[in-house]
Design an enzyme around this catalytic site. Structure first.
Site, PDB file in Angstrom:
ATOM      1  CB  CYS A  56     -13.247 -10.425  -8.153  1.00 46.16           C
ATOM      2  SG  CYS A  56     -11.831 -10.392  -8.746  1.00 46.16           S
ATOM      3  CD  GLU A  58     -13.839 -12.228  -3.674  1.00 43.92           C
ATOM      4  OE1 GLU A  58     -13.307 -12.881  -2.773  1.00 43.92           O
ATOM      5  OE2 GLU A  58     -14.393 -11.741  -5.041  1.00 43.92           O
ATOM      6  CB  CYS A  90      -7.261 -11.511  -6.392  1.00 43.27           C
ATOM      7  SG  CYS A  90      -8.419 -10.326  -7.011  1.00 43.27           S
ATOM      8  CE1 TYR A 127      -0.229   4.337  -0.300  1.00 42.50           C
ATOM      9  CE2 TYR A 127      -2.583   3.194  -1.042  1.00 42.50           C
ATOM     10  CZ  TYR A 127      -2.103   4.959  -1.009  1.00 42.50           C
ATOM     11  OH  TYR A 127      -2.046   6.116  -1.609  1.00 42.50           O
TER      12      TYR A 127
END
Length: 145
Positions: A56, A58, A90, A127
């Site tokens: 992506c 990003e 995402c 996480y």
């Protein structure tokens, strides 16, 4: 609960929108991202779409920033081609962004509801990869003396 900050970096949005409008062509490049480094620089990138799951925008901007010596990003935004506006990251990007920059701010929302939120607000109960890595002492070979 999302913690909203008051300031939306419109210059950053404009930089990503400009790249989306001028550099995103065809199906291979459909998203642009812009990130502001702590020193004020703006780094831009586009996604590299591929059916195998190319990165992506990003994620590409993280590498582009590092290539320019910008290792500490403050704020990021992604903008879609064809005037789609700001697009939130995402799930995979949210996790990577959190792991690289736990204090990162992300611009999200439609044009009339733009806001800046913490990456931790976009990935609650997350996480944290670094929290689950073994310490160097734990991985050192045991002495046999």
């Amino acid at each position: 609960m999302t913690t909203q900050t008051n300031r939306v970096d419109h210059e950053l949005i404009q930089a990503a929108a400009h790249v989306a409008a001028t550099r995103c062509r065809g199906d291979n490049h459909t998203m642009a991202a812009a990130a502001r480094a702590r020193d004020g620089r703006i780094v831009t990138a586009v996604n590299a779409y591929h059916f195998t799951g190319g990165p992506c925008a990003e994620l590409v901007v993280i590498g582009a920033a590092a290539a320019q010596g910008a290792y500490d990003l403050d704020t990021i935004v992604a903008v879609g081609d064809r005037d789609r506006g700001v697009v939130p990251p995402c799930g995979r990007c949210r996790q990577v962004l959190l792991d690289y920059f736990p204090a990162l701010k992300v611009i999200v929302g439609a044009s009339e509801t733009l806001r800046t939120v913490s990456i931790t607000d976009l990935l609650p109960e997350s996480y944290i990869w670094a929290d689950h890595q073994l310490d160097a002492e734990q991985t050192a070979p045991l002495s046999t003396s």
